[in-house]
Design a protein around this motif. Structure first.
Motif, mmCIF file in Angstrom:
data_model
loop_
_atom_site.group_PDB
_atom_site.id
_atom_site.type_symbol
_atom_site.label_atom_id
_atom_site.label_comp_id
_atom_site.label_asym_id
_atom_site.label_seq_id
_atom_site.Cartn_x
_atom_site.Cartn_y
_atom_site.Cartn_z
ATOM 1 N N UNK A 124 3.500 4.852 -12.409
ATOM 2 C CA UNK A 124 3.903 3.542 -12.282
ATOM 3 C C UNK A 124 3.402 2.821 -10.411
ATOM 4 N N UNK A 125 3.500 1.535 -11.866
ATOM 5 C CA UNK A 125 3.582 0.531 -10.075
ATOM 6 C C UNK A 125 4.707 0.466 -8.824
ATOM 7 N N UNK A 126 5.399 1.157 -9.227
ATOM 8 C CA UNK A 126 7.096 0.872 -8.772
ATOM 9 C C UNK A 126 6.799 2.343 -8.113
ATOM 10 N N UNK A 127 5.784 3.300 -8.027
ATOM 11 C CA UNK A 127 5.751 4.953 -7.352
ATOM 12 C C UNK A 127 5.127 4.471 -6.230
ATOM 13 N N UNK A 128 5.337 5.157 -5.016
ATOM 14 C CA UNK A 128 5.045 5.115 -3.826
ATOM 15 C C UNK A 128 3.970 6.827 -3.783
ATOM 16 N N UNK A 129 3.453 6.734 -2.503
ATOM 17 C CA UNK A 129 3.165 7.564 -1.971
ATOM 18 C C UNK A 129 3.772 8.853 -1.259
ATOM 19 N N UNK A 130 3.913 9.940 -2.302
ATOM 20 C CA UNK A 130 4.945 11.019 -0.690
ATOM 21 C C UNK A 130 4.568 10.829 0.628
ATOM 22 N N UNK A 131 5.535 11.220 1.405
ATOM 23 C CA UNK A 131 5.583 10.407 2.691
ATOM 24 C C UNK A 131 4.789 11.293 3.359
ATOM 25 N N UNK A 132 4.529 12.754 2.976
ATOM 26 C CA UNK A 132 3.474 14.019 4.006
ATOM 27 C C UNK A 132 2.569 14.301 3.622
ATOM 28 N N UNK A 133 2.141 13.280 2.232
ATOM 29 C CA UNK A 133 0.619 13.603 1.815
ATOM 30 C C UNK A 133 -0.341 12.635 2.837
ATOM 31 N N UNK A 134 -2.038 13.219 2.652
ATOM 32 C CA UNK A 134 -2.921 12.480 3.227
ATOM 33 C C UNK A 134 -3.334 11.270 3.107
ATOM 34 N N UNK A 135 -2.735 10.949 2.220
ATOM 35 C CA UNK A 135 -3.174 9.641 1.569
ATOM 36 C C UNK A 135 -1.747 8.396 1.947
ATOM 37 N N UNK A 136 -0.454 8.889 2.800
ATOM 38 C CA UNK A 136 0.038 8.305 3.174
ATOM 39 C C UNK A 136 0.259 7.246 4.317
ATOM 40 N N UNK A 137 -0.811 7.714 5.159
ATOM 41 C CA UNK A 137 -1.043 6.657 6.130
ATOM 42 C C UNK A 137 -1.754 5.609 5.792
ATOM 43 N N UNK A 138 -2.728 5.034 4.711
ATOM 44 C CA UNK A 138 -2.886 4.711 4.126
ATOM 45 C C UNK A 138 -1.451 3.347 3.527
ATOM 46 N N UNK A 139 -0.837 4.431 2.894
ATOM 47 C CA UNK A 139 0.116 3.764 2.611
ATOM 48 C C UNK A 139 0.733 3.054 2.896
ATOM 49 N N UNK A 140 1.627 3.721 4.456
ATOM 50 C CA UNK A 140 2.253 2.461 5.353
ATOM 51 C C UNK A 140 1.225 1.281 5.351
ATOM 52 N N UNK A 141 0.153 0.402 5.697
ATOM 53 C CA UNK A 141 -0.303 -0.689 5.376
ATOM 54 C C UNK A 141 0.270 -1.470 4.124
ATOM 55 N N UNK A 142 0.255 -0.824 3.032
ATOM 56 C CA UNK A 142 0.555 -1.091 1.910
ATOM 57 C C UNK A 142 1.993 -1.782 1.836
ATOM 58 N N UNK A 143 3.110 -0.902 2.282
ATOM 59 C CA UNK A 143 4.101 -0.758 2.713
ATOM 60 C C UNK A 143 4.608 -2.416 3.565
ATOM 61 N N UNK A 144 3.662 -2.473 4.237
ATOM 62 C CA UNK A 144 3.325 -3.461 5.720
ATOM 63 C C UNK A 144 3.141 -4.673 4.964
#
Length: 300
Positions: A124-144
């Motif tokens: 869902x929209x409330x989920x975020x990327x697992x911190x250990x995943x490959x995609x977490x590096x781009x998810x940090x941009x979303x968080x910013x």
């Protein structure tokens, strides 16, 4: 609204520009080449010359805007593509734009992807990327970007499906078709039950417009039409249109067959759009992925 758009001549961005102009907004698009500038002018948009390697230059374009849609990302699907470097460049742009918009309550929409989320369940929209995943590096941009809501920016993230499809698409589905032609069959990994969300390009563009107009600050939005299309169904329709078999390959064989696309070909990453529809009043109306493939334009 005066909207500054990066990625304005891309597959999604050009549809967003058209959507905004048709809705009565003024658009300035980022252009890094003469061809891009000419395309924007022809569409009826203003032009700001620059690129993602010059955040300070982008900030000048943002200064006079009422809202920003940051849709550009340094994509280079060659064997030398440095994903971490591309994410770092993207973060610098987000931070530069955020600094200009701070305290203004202006809209700032960035692009991200549902493929970054947790595999194996409907995200869902409330989920975020697992911190250990490959995609977490781009998810940090979303968080910013989302964190800018605490600094007086009406920020939101448009998470696009792995397949944003429609005429002119040169993304993942187009690549799968080229791979099938080259290998002589359309492949899926294992039983092919893994699911990909998808959205038509026109629906994705409308979502970005609605986000600029009304998305609540700090929201993550899902540009999802099809919640999850089984990968074997995608392979089957590709095979049928190319007159090639569709068959299973093992996970171990996937890198040799799909190349770098093996990183996502076997993922089970369905995603919901329930909250996005509630927040924006957005309803997908374009054809689903299989229907779009059946029209045949991908194989012309």
């Amino acid at each position: 609204m005066r909207v500054f758009v990066t990625g304005a001549t891309g597959f999604i961005g050009s549809a967003v520009v058209r959507e905004l102009l048709d809705a009565g907004h003024e658009v300035t698009g980022l252009a890094r080449s003469d061809a891009s500038a000419e395309a924007l002018t022809a569409a009826g948009a203003d032009v700001h010359r620059g690129d993602l390697t010059d955040p300070a230059g982008l900030a000048k374009g943002v200064a006079t805007a009422d809202g920003v849609a940051h849709l550009a990302f340094i994509h280079d699907f060659s064997g030398t593509f440095d994903f971490a470097a591309a994410c770092a460049a993207d973060l610098r742009v987000i931070e530069a734009i955020g600094t200009v918009l701070e305290g203004s309550d202006k809209a700032f929409v960035i692009s991200s992807g549902t493929a970054l989320l947790q595999p194996g369940r409907v995200n869902t929209e409330e989920d975020t990327a697992p911190p250990e995943s490959f995609g977490a590096i781009r998810a940090r941009n979303e968080d910013a970007a989302i964190a800018l809501a605490d600094r007086g920016v009406r920020s939101s993230s448009a998470r696009f499906s792995p397949s944003v499809h429609g005429r002119g698409d040169h993304g993942f589905v187009h690549m799968l078709i080229d791979i099938a032609r080259d290998k002589g069959f359309a492949a899926y990994v294992g039983d092919g039950a893994n699911r990909w969300p998808a959205v038509h390009r026109t629906d994705a563009a409308r979502l970005v417009r609605l986000a600029l107009e009304s998305a609540p600050a700090g929201t993550r939005l899902h540009a999802v039409g099809d919640e999850g299309v089984p990968f074997r169904d995608i392979a089957a329709v590709i095979g049928r249109h190319l007159d090639l078999p569709a068959r299973s390959i093992t996970a171990e064989a996937a890198p040799a067959h799909f190349g770098w696309l093996a990183n996502v070909a076997g993922l089970d990453i369905p995603a919901s759009n329930t909250l996005t529809r509630k927040w924006l009043g957005w309803e997908p109306t374009g054809p689903g992925l299989i229907e779009d493939l059946e029209e045949g334009h991908y194989f012309a």
